[in-house]
Scaffold this active site. Structure first.
Site, mmCIF file in Angstrom:
data_model
loop_
_atom_site.group_PDB
_atom_site.id
_atom_site.type_symbol
_atom_site.label_atom_id
_atom_site.label_comp_id
_atom_site.label_asym_id
_atom_site.label_seq_id
_atom_site.Cartn_x
_atom_site.Cartn_y
_atom_site.Cartn_z
ATOM 1 N N GLY A 372 1.246 -0.904 0.292
ATOM 2 C CA GLY A 372 -0.100 -0.323 0.182
ATOM 3 C C GLY A 372 0.941 1.466 -0.402
ATOM 4 N N PHE A 374 1.354 3.456 2.984
ATOM 5 C CA PHE A 374 2.264 3.773 3.441
ATOM 6 C C PHE A 374 3.087 2.108 3.672
ATOM 7 C CE2 PHE A 374 -1.380 6.274 4.522
ATOM 8 C CZ PHE A 374 -0.769 7.375 4.567
ATOM 9 N N GLY A 375 3.105 1.300 3.228
ATOM 10 C CA GLY A 375 4.938 -0.004 3.698
ATOM 11 C C GLY A 375 3.271 -1.645 2.912
ATOM 12 N N VAL A 377 1.934 -5.340 3.216
ATOM 13 C CA VAL A 377 1.207 -5.830 3.945
ATOM 14 C C VAL A 377 1.633 -7.398 3.776
ATOM 15 C CG1 VAL A 377 -1.353 -6.523 4.341
ATOM 16 C CG2 VAL A 377 -1.007 -4.192 3.620
ATOM 17 N N ASP A 488 -9.447 8.938 2.173
ATOM 18 C CA ASP A 488 -8.723 8.227 0.978
ATOM 19 C C ASP A 488 -9.458 6.603 0.310
ATOM 20 O OD1 ASP A 488 -6.641 7.879 -0.788
ATOM 21 O OD2 ASP A 488 -6.131 6.059 1.032
#
Length: 681
Positions: A372, A374-375, A377, A488
């Site tokens: 994603g 942000f990092g 998964v 979002d």
């Protein structure tokens, strides 16, 4: 004469501790030579370079062969930039004195290490057999056998945590029953991969197992990784990894392990308790030095008291010097978050990082579900066989601790069938992890934008997904305890459970309003291109109508199976909104629908859903309906729908002049952070 000498050995690690390794076989340089000039140039630039790096790490190469100098420096992760710069500058001075005119030297201190050489050791991240081993000759006295086993458990856990952290650095503490408290610090150079870092630590573990087992303290210093453990807190700040209430069944010690990085001493330390210093030179062509220092303190009570007082005074001064640095970190804020979460219901779990590592097989590639904004998964499985989805915050992502805290505290309060369930989190130093329920059918975009999977979602299921998303948004906007703006909403943030029921996820950018607030504004616009309302993208103004706009875009995508933005062009238009508006005005809304659902949907129903979508994406926020009105329009055919006004961005057209493309977009003075949706997964 003996007492002052021993006192100096004991105080060295507490003051400007230094241990050097000089390589005589690499040749020498002469005073005022080009090589020395290159060294001086490095000494003026590398300290600042390391201090300005977030990982307090730097490498550099200066000059031409045969006077080329390669250098590497790494500061300990619990020191600040100022201490790092000062230490590296001192290291250059000391190395040139302690290893006078040697072209290769390595110097180690508590705050930093430095190595330079005329050989390009930077070209590889492989670890070598050069290293320094320091140990305390006194052994554990309380539960010695158990404590020795616990020590290896602590070092192994710390190694895994450090190797998997973004900074390749972890401090730890172990508290188990009547055994002594143990503290550990492990660090790799951050240019190593997690696997390379762990390989380096394996060598450290081998050395620890064979030569440090039972010792009250010890350290292994190397160019690429290092380790230290003690029976007292020797690092700054709280440990990032805590191990408590460990089961008494600890791993057995394998005495057959042989060291890979540091060679054994020629003889065992003498039993008389005196401090010894041993240094061995290998017979290989590189003749790397090994320095083994054994320090013991069986002094008289007067001497011991004097040393303790000196140590206390030094640490007190050091503590004052680092107050500003500690205040700059967010550890108190993290601790406050943990305390607040611990007060919540028992359904929310605070996971230990070791549990996360075990559940995801050390974040293995096989368990990676996706990445994603942000990092990454990962899929995981808890000991009770419950499957979980683990979102690991990337250190370089746009989501800092504020967004992480926001997501944790927010979702922990929300309970709705159409919102993803947050099971818990993990906050340990650099590692910040969210643990969600695992949803086996991935996200909505996985189906509606893929020609091979789109037939798996018929019109009946799409209608249920649309209504579920609308119900989830309505809960956020109206029925939860706080008014929440998601900011979002997009296809990739709609997860699907085993029955293909939709669940809204990813609340890192969400904003909380009181019931009296209508809208807010920000100078930092964040979101995804193609889903952002015009007033938000251009002016930073957000409200519940911002989410309504995103829902309208998502509804058009579900109906058409096409992305609003990306590499697609729809006739004369660059986005789906303009194309949909053109079809609506011309009465050809059926052409908008994906081929697989055209035969399943009635013409009247198709017109109704397109009408609702276009009402949601109207340019003026005041013209858009609320989610309460949207839900009513979706669930009741008796609700009369007004004609929509033109949507935002509907005039983004392809210019045919000179076969070039011109795009009309709103201007913005805001600091915009935009995530572009990929064309496929």
């Amino acid at each position: 004469v003996t007492v002052p000498l021993l006192l100096l050995l004991l105080l060295a690690p507490l003051a400007a501790a230094q241990w050097q390794s000089c390589a005589n076989n690499n040749g020498n340089y002469t005073p005022n030579s080009t090589y020395q000039a290159n060294l001086r140039l490095l000494s003026s630039t590398l300290p600042k370079k390391a201090a300005s790096n977030t990982n307090l790490f730097a490498t550099a190469t200066v000059g031409d062969v045969p006077d080329m100098v390669h250098a590497l420096t790494l500061c300990r992760g619990d020191f600040n930039a100022s201490a790092c710069q000062s230490c590296v500058a001192t290291a250059f001075e000391d190395a040139q004195q302690l290893c006078a005119y040697n072209k290769e030297a390595a110097v180690y201190y508590d705050p930093c290490m430095l190595k330079f050489s005329n050989k390009n050791f930077l070209a590889t991240t492989d670890t070598d057999n050069q290293g320094l081993l320091l140990y305390n000759t006194q052994n554990f006295t309380t539960n010695a056998d158990i404590t020795q086993r616990l020590l290896f458990t602590l070092i192994n856990s710390t190694a895994q945590s450090a190797a998997n952290s973004s900074r390749r650095f972890t401090t730890s503490r172990l508290d188990v029953g009547s055994s002594p408290t143990l503290y550990c610090l492990m660090q790799c150079t951050p240019d190593l991969t997690a696997d390379d870092c762990m390989a380096c630590f394996q060598s450290v573990l081998s050395v620890t197992l064979q030569y440090l087992g039972g010792r009250q303290g010890g350290r292994v210093l190397g160019v690429r990784c290092n380790m230290r453990y003690e029976m007292y807190p020797f690092f700054q700040g709280d440990p990032t990894l805590r191990i408590i209430n460990l089961a008494p069944e600890v791993p057995a010690i394998n005495n057959n392990t042989t060291p890979a990085t540091v060679q054994p001493p020629a003889a065992a330390p003498p039993p008389d308790g005196k401090a010894t210093v041993q240094e061995q030179n290998g017979r290989s062509s590189r003749k790397r030095a090994l320095l083994i220092i054994a320090v013991v303190a069986p002094l008289s009570s007067i001497l011991l008291c004097f040393i303790c007082s000196v140590v206390w005074m030094r640490r007190r001064r050091k503590g004052k010097a680092n107050l500003n640095n500690q205040a700059a970190t967010n550890r108190p804020e993290e601790d406050a978050l943990v305390w607040r979460l611990e007060e919540k219901s028992s359904e929310f779990t605070l996971f230990d990082f070791s549990e996360i590592l075990h559940a995801t097989h050390n974040f293995s590639k096989e368990n990676l579900l996706g990445r994603g904004g942000f990092g990454p998964v990962y899929k995981g499985q808890l000991p009770d066989e419950m499957e979980i989805a683990v979102k690991r915050l990337a250190s370089h992502s746009g989501q800092g601790f504020t967004e992480f805290k926001n997501e944790v505290e927010l979702i922990a309060k929300l309970q709705h069938n159409n919102l993803v369930k947050l099971l818990g989190c993990c906050i340990q130093g650099e590692e910040k992890v969210l643990v969600y329920e695992y949803l086996p059918n991935k996200s909505l975009d996985f189906f509606i934008f893929d020609a091979n999977r789109t037939t798996l979602v018929d019109w009946k299921k799409r209608r249920e997904i649309i209504e579920g998303i609308a119900q989830g948004l309505l809960y956020l906007h109206k029925h939860s305890r706080l008014r929440i703006i998601h900011r979002d909403l997009k296809a990739s943030n709609i997860l699907l459970d085993q029955d293909m029921n939709p669940k809204i996820s990813d609340f890192g950018l969400a904003k909380i309003f009181s019931s009296n607030d209508i809208e807010g504004s920000t100078k930092r616009v964040v979101g995804t291109y193609g889903y952002m309302a015009p007033e938000y993208a251009s002016e930073g103004i957000y409200s519940i109508k911002s989410d309504v706009f995103s829902f309208g875009v998502l509804l058009l995508e579900i109906l058409s199976g096409k992305r609003n933005s990306g590499f697609h062009q729809y006739g004369d238009f660059l986005n789906l909104l303009g194309y949909s508006w053109q079809l609506w005005e011309g009465g050809g809304w059926l052409e908008l629908l994906e081929v697989s659902i055209v035969k399943e949907i009635h013409t009247t129903e198709a017109r109704r859903y397109v009408n609702i979508a276009l009402m949601c994406v109207q340019e003026s926020a005041d013209d858009r309906p609320t989610m309460s009105e949207v839900v009513a329009m979706l669930t009741s055919e008796s609700v009369i729908l007004p004609e929509p006004n033109h949507p935002a961005y509907f005039n983004l057209r392809v210019s045919k002049v000179h076969e070039s493309t011109s795009v009309v977009v709103p201007c913005s003075n805001n600091d915009v952070t935009i995530t572009e949706e990929p064309d496929g997964r």
